[in-house]
Design a protein around this motif. Structure first.
Motif: not given
Length: 188
Positions: A95-124
């Motif tokens: 699981i990758i969850d970039q909407y982690y927000c326990p006990n709060c409203v999902n802010q995806a519709s707020n058009n936030l311009n920032f996020a932690v950049q996730i890259s170079d992840v390997s599952y094998s």
């Protein structure tokens, strides 16, 4: 190394300013899995890289190999490897969850311009059983997305033998090879 961790929260949590971490031979469960994060709370600038999780077992845990970030954070989580993982009745195996927000409203519709950049992840070489139908969940930021995500030699079947497993994605980019379930948002 070589530990059994049974807890009501993350068995291991890797937070900001962590790098070059090696986790080997850990049995987790019950618990929330081995988590990179949570990262980016209250706009925090996260810096996590060089995480290697190998030869671990998740038994009855809420999550397995997890990366979780808050909306509105910044920075990066990169160069992360989950290899040779056994799952036994795990709710969210990968699981990758970039909407982690326990006990709060999902802010995806707020058009936030920032996020932690996730890259170079390997599952094998991840195999075993999922307690839920969705065995692979790659829910990446709508603004940044996740890049260079690689899944290789994955075999996650249902803990309930008659049910198939599935995957779901938002804005995840990368490749998969030899994966059950298939991850249609990534390139084969």
């Amino acid at each position: 190394m070589n530990s059994v961790i049974q807890t009501g929260d993350d068995c291991i949590a890797i937070n900001t300013l962590c790098s070059n971490i090696n986790i080997t031979g850990v049995t987790c469960g019950p618990g929330h899995g081995i988590s990179v994060g949570s990262l980016g709370m209250n706009g925090e600038v996260a810096k996590v890289e060089g995480i290697y999780v190998q030869n671990c077992t998740f038994t009855g845990s809420t999550n397995g190999a997890r990366i979780k970030t808050w909306q509105g954070g910044a920075g990066y989580a990169r160069h992360i490897i989950f290899d040779d993982i056994t799952l036994i009745n795990t709710d969210n195996p990968i699981i990758i969850d970039q909407y982690y927000c326990p006990n709060c409203v999902n802010q995806a519709s707020n058009n936030l311009n920032f996020a932690v950049q996730i890259s170079d992840v390997s599952y094998s070489r991840i195999r075993g059983t999922s307690a839920t139908p969705t065995a692979i969940s790659l829910m990446c930021s709508q603004t940044q997305g996740c890049t260079d995500i690689r899944l290789m030699h994955i075999k996650i079947t249902s803990a309930h033998s008659s049910e198939p497993t599935s995957s779901k994605c938002i804005n995840a980019h990368g490749k998969y090879t030899d994966s059950i379930p298939k991850v249609d948002c990534l390139l084969p």
